[in-house]
Design a protein around this motif. Structure first.
Motif, PDB file in Angstrom:
ATOM      1  N   LEU A 107      38.458  28.238  44.174  1.00 30.06           N
ATOM      2  CA  LEU A 107      38.455  29.151  45.723  1.00 30.06           C
ATOM      3  C   LEU A 107      37.123  30.247  45.297  1.00 30.06           C
ATOM      4  O   LEU A 107      36.603  30.399  46.839  1.00 30.06           O
ATOM      5  N   GLY A 108      36.458  30.505  44.173  1.00 32.23           N
ATOM      6  CA  GLY A 108      35.671  31.767  43.961  1.00 32.23           C
ATOM      7  C   GLY A 108      34.150  30.828  45.150  1.00 32.23           C
ATOM      8  O   GLY A 108      33.412  31.240  45.319  1.00 32.23           O
ATOM      9  N   THR A 111      34.331  30.281  48.649  1.00 35.47           N
ATOM     10  CA  THR A 111      34.293  30.989  49.260  1.00 35.47           C
ATOM     11  C   THR A 111      32.704  32.142  49.174  1.00 35.47           C
ATOM     12  O   THR A 111      32.082  32.419  49.988  1.00 35.47           O
ATOM     13  N   GLY A 116      31.697  34.585  51.940  1.00 34.26           N
ATOM     14  CA  GLY A 116      32.900  35.293  51.464  1.00 34.26           C
ATOM     15  C   GLY A 116      32.096  36.696  50.350  1.00 34.26           C
ATOM     16  O   GLY A 116      31.205  36.577  49.854  1.00 34.26           O
TER      17      GLY A 116
END
Length: 370
Positions: A107-108, A111, A116
């Motif tokens: 997810l990191g 993102t 993000g």
């Protein structure tokens, strides 16, 4: 697992120790203190303290790392006290943490790729975008994922649905960390395990096919992103920039060790950075690091410390036969490669995985050893 300056396990360990006392587990705790692995690790930490007192330029900084080791050993003892008689319960809890670590890394990376917040991944000047997850370090996450990928693929029983998801997650996150050593580690470990367990091969074939299909689809859909992510793997050589930096660092450390009797008892815990700055830092203000567990053990505690730590590792093989011995030998080979790429001894999770190797099967689960 957090590493760096924030170690969440540090305040949790005293709380867990209080829980051990409240629940009347002191006798169980004391019994594990006499286990050969625990005794040898305690001897290794003692050597670190003695070497630090004799040779470290900065006693306080070195002792802080020795105290980390003591806390990590305490974490191992608490885990064994709580779940040492029920490997399955410990396995499920560690597997949950592995799932969180791998998911955070994926997810990191995604993102940050989408613009993000920079959490769970970093932009490396040399390697581009790299997943880090909750370890805050790409190599540590890759090593952790490599260990769990090996555990799940070589266990006796067939992986459950949730375990297949974790296998997929580990397979995805390892290349996202751009850590070549993790891939070498997994391949070496599985090659050793394959000699005694043909079922590993039957699990690898569908995983390889799905991985190849997914990679082909990703390249077609996002060619530029995939090219950036895998650019580091095209430089898979012993003469690349990373390798050259490591060779220079190791050569400098070896020069220190070969002075006088330093090779016998070492130069003090984590003291390389106290003597040398980072070779790639033009300002010469950042402390250097070895990031190589075998060499750092020799540097910190000398050949005596290496022998004690080797004895601790070999104690994990005691009483193992056949496929189980082959599986543990493969795990040690995998961990050796991971340890040369970084130093996982600083992390409590590395010690707790040793607890998983020591924990006992409940009698009703003995025929289905994980």
């Amino acid at each position: 697992m957090a590493g760096l300056n924030l170690r969440p396990e540090t305040p949790l360990i005293p709380i867990a120790l209080i829980a051990v006392i409240i629940n009347g587990k002191i006798r169980e705790f004391s019994r594990w203190l006499t286990h050969p692995l625990v005794t040898l690790l305690l001897a290794f930490i003692t050597l670190n303290i003695v070497s630090t007192a004799l040779n470290s330029p900065d006693f306080g900084s070195s002792m802080s790392v020795a105290i980390w080791y003591l806390l990590d050993l305490l974490a191992l003892l608490i885990v064994l006290t709580a779940w040492g008689e029920d490997r399955e319960k410990l396995y499920r809890r560690l597997k949950l943490v592995a799932g969180l670590a791998v998911t955070a890394g994926i997810l990191g990376w995604a993102t940050l790729q989408l613009g993000g917040p920079a959490w769970g991944a970093v932009v490396d000047v040399q390697s581009g975008l790299r997943a880090t997850g909750i370890s805050f370090e790409a190599n540590i996450l890759a090593g952790y994922a490599a260990i769990w990928l090996y555990i799940l693929l070589t266990q006796r029983r067939r992986p459950s649905t949730s375990e297949w998801w974790l296998i997929a997650g580990c397979t995805i996150v390892i290349p996202l960390t751009a850590t070549r050593a993790a891939i070498v580690a997994v391949c070496l470990g599985l090659a050793i395990a394959l000699f005694a367990n043909g079922r590993v091969l039957r699990r690898l074939v569908p995983l390889a096919l799905v991985t190849a299909f997914s990679l082909a689809a990703a390249i077609t859909a996002f060619p530029s992103i995939i090219e950036d992510t895998f650019s580091k793997f095209s430089d898979f050589a012993f003469s690349n920039q990373t390798s050259t930096f490591r060779y220079a660092t190791w050569d400098l450390a070896w020069t220190d060790i070969n002075y006088g009797l330093n090779w016998l008892f070492g130069l003090g815990t984590n003291s390389y950075g106290q003597r040398h700055t980072l070779l790639t830092d033009p300002t010469n203000t950042r402390e250097g690091y070895l990031g190589n567990l075998p060499l750092q053990t020799l540097y910190d505690t000398g050949i005596v410390g290496c022998l004690v730590l080797a004895g601790a590792v070999l104690s994990l093989l005691a009483g193992q036969r056949g496929r189980n011995l082959s599986r543990r030998a493969g795990a040690i080979a995998l961990l050796t490669v991971v340890a040369v790429a970084c130093n996982p001894m600083f992390l409590a999770s590395f010690w707790v995985l040793a607890g998983l190797a020591l924990a006992r099967d409940r009698e009703k689960d003995a025929s289905d050893r994980a």
